[in-house]
Enzyme design. Structure first.
Site, PDB file in Angstrom:
ATOM      1  N   HIS A   1       0.803  -1.218   0.000  1.00 56.15           N
ATOM      2  CA  HIS A   1       0.000   0.000   0.000  1.00 56.15           C
ATOM      3  C   HIS A   1       0.841   1.275   0.000  1.00 56.15           C
ATOM      4  O   HIS A   1       0.314   2.361  -0.251  1.00 56.15           O
ATOM      5  CB  HIS A   1      -1.005  -0.022   1.142  1.00 56.15           C
ATOM      6  CG  HIS A   1      -2.092  -1.041   0.891  1.00 56.15           C
ATOM      7  ND1 HIS A   1      -2.902  -0.974  -0.218  1.00 56.15           N
ATOM      8  CD2 HIS A   1      -2.463  -2.149   1.574  1.00 56.15           C
ATOM      9  CE1 HIS A   1      -3.743  -2.002  -0.201  1.00 56.15           C
ATOM     10  NE2 HIS A   1      -3.488  -2.726   0.871  1.00 56.15           N
TER      11      HIS A   1
ATOM     12  N   HIS B   1       3.199  -8.175  -3.172  1.00 52.88           N
ATOM     13  CA  HIS B   1       2.347  -8.931  -4.086  1.00 52.88           C
ATOM     14  C   HIS B   1       2.482  -8.329  -5.471  1.00 52.88           C
ATOM     15  O   HIS B   1       2.027  -7.209  -5.718  1.00 52.88           O
ATOM     16  CB  HIS B   1       0.895  -8.849  -3.602  1.00 52.88           C
ATOM     17  CG  HIS B   1      -0.067  -9.652  -4.427  1.00 52.88           C
ATOM     18  ND1 HIS B   1      -1.400  -9.771  -4.106  1.00 52.88           N
ATOM     19  CD2 HIS B   1       0.099 -10.376  -5.566  1.00 52.88           C
ATOM     20  CE1 HIS B   1      -2.011 -10.519  -5.001  1.00 52.88           C
ATOM     21  NE2 HIS B   1      -1.121 -10.900  -5.914  1.00 52.88           N
TER      22      HIS B   1
ATOM     23  N   ARG C   1       1.026  -8.281  -8.693  1.00 55.43           N
ATOM     24  CA  ARG C   1      -0.208  -8.691  -9.344  1.00 55.43           C
ATOM     25  C   ARG C   1      -0.060  -8.630 -10.861  1.00 55.43           C
ATOM     26  O   ARG C   1       0.731  -7.848 -11.401  1.00 55.43           O
ATOM     27  CB  ARG C   1      -1.363  -7.796  -8.911  1.00 55.43           C
ATOM     28  CG  ARG C   1      -1.699  -7.889  -7.427  1.00 55.43           C
ATOM     29  CD  ARG C   1      -2.891  -7.017  -7.083  1.00 55.43           C
ATOM     30  NE  ARG C   1      -4.103  -7.564  -7.644  1.00 55.43           N
ATOM     31  CZ  ARG C   1      -5.072  -8.166  -6.929  1.00 55.43           C
ATOM     32  NH1 ARG C   1      -4.949  -8.280  -5.612  1.00 55.43           N
ATOM     33  NH2 ARG C   1      -6.142  -8.630  -7.518  1.00 55.43           N
TER      34      ARG C   1
ATOM     35  N   GLU D   1      -0.364 -20.276   4.508  1.00 57.69           N
ATOM     36  CA  GLU D   1      -0.686 -19.044   5.220  1.00 57.69           C
ATOM     37  C   GLU D   1      -2.190 -19.042   5.432  1.00 57.69           C
ATOM     38  O   GLU D   1      -2.964 -19.010   4.460  1.00 57.69           O
ATOM     39  CB  GLU D   1      -0.260 -17.807   4.436  1.00 57.69           C
ATOM     40  CG  GLU D   1      -0.593 -16.513   5.184  1.00 57.69           C
ATOM     41  CD  GLU D   1      -0.170 -15.251   4.455  1.00 57.69           C
ATOM     42  OE1 GLU D   1      -0.806 -14.202   4.687  1.00 57.69           O
ATOM     43  OE2 GLU D   1       0.790 -15.314   3.668  1.00 57.69           O
TER      44      GLU D   1
END
Length: 243
Positions: free
Chosen positions: A10, A43, A45, A151
């Site tokens: 983020h 991540h 993407r 996870e």
């Protein structure tokens, strides 16, 4: 004691909102490590909505602790992972229209494909974790696929609207962690964990590492990133000492 890994996606989200170079998730990762984080999670993407290829390659060169690369089972991303050699790959479900990961990977329904990715990574000595809901069927499939870790998706626990519902979801996570260990899997946990709900999960002896991102990055807006990481790390350490 559970370790704390910080997801810096983020930070990249804020950067991409303006299409410029700040704030830099690579710098953020360094601050997190200096504050005591045991690992950095990113991540990559398929749609590149936050983390960019440039970030992945630079972070591989700069991370001093452990690099956990979250990814879908996409051929392009698999190729990047094999080039970058992260310390851990975490396979997650990925839909273009979702705001964030909405649930665990259906390993049972995609066993052949996931086992193939695990095998590819294994040839380069990259361990694989599978992000799954705390369900026995998925844990058994994860073990069958050859994963080293699971996870556990803590989203339902974090989103519970009542204490009874949260207690029920917590019990499912605790039981799933025990079952995963009995199947020979190592256990991490994450998704939606924050400063109010992390302690019980951190206190579970079966869980090795927590992956936390949004809550820490959000708090850092008010406290600074170093302080936000240290405050979460204190929660994790107190949870262990209270056992």
């Amino acid at each position: 004691m559970a370790k704390l890994a910080i997801n810096v996606d983020h930070v990249a989200t804020v950067r991409q909102a303006r299409g410029i170079t700040e704030p830099d998730p690579v710098t953020a990762a360094g601050i997190c490590e200096l504050a005591g984080a045991a690992g950095i999670v990113i991540h990559l993407r398929e749609d590149r909505r936050h983390i960019q290829d440039r970030d992945v390659y630079l972070l591989r060169e700069t991370i001093k602790t452990k690099m956990n690369l979250e990814m879908g089972a996409n051929d392009e991303i698999i190729k990047i992972a094999l080039e970058v050699q992260p310390d851990l790959v975490t396979l997650v479900p990925e839909k273009r229209e979702e705001l964030t990961t909405e649930g665990g990977l259906d390993v049972d329904a995609q066993l052949t494909r996931i086992a193939s990715v695990v095998e590819q990574m294994g040839k380069d000595n990259i361990p694989v974790s599978l992000f799954v809901d705390p369900e026995p069927r998925q844990l058994k499939a994860a073990a069958k696929a050859g994963a080293a870790f699971v996870e556990l998706h803590t989203g339902r626990y974090c989103d519970a609207l009542s204490e009874d519902e949260q207690a029920k979801e917590f019990a499912m996570i605790a039981e799933a962690a025990e079952e995963a260990v009995s199947l020979g899997l190592r256990v991490n946990a994450g998704h939606g964990l924050n400063y109010q709900n992390t302690a019980p999960i951190a206190a579970l002896a079966t869980i090795e590492e927590l992956s936390i991102g949004h809550a820490i990055i959000a708090r850092s807006v008010f406290t600074g990133l170093d302080q936000a990481v240290r405050e979460m790390l204190a929660i994790v350490m107190r949870a262990e000492s209270s056992l």
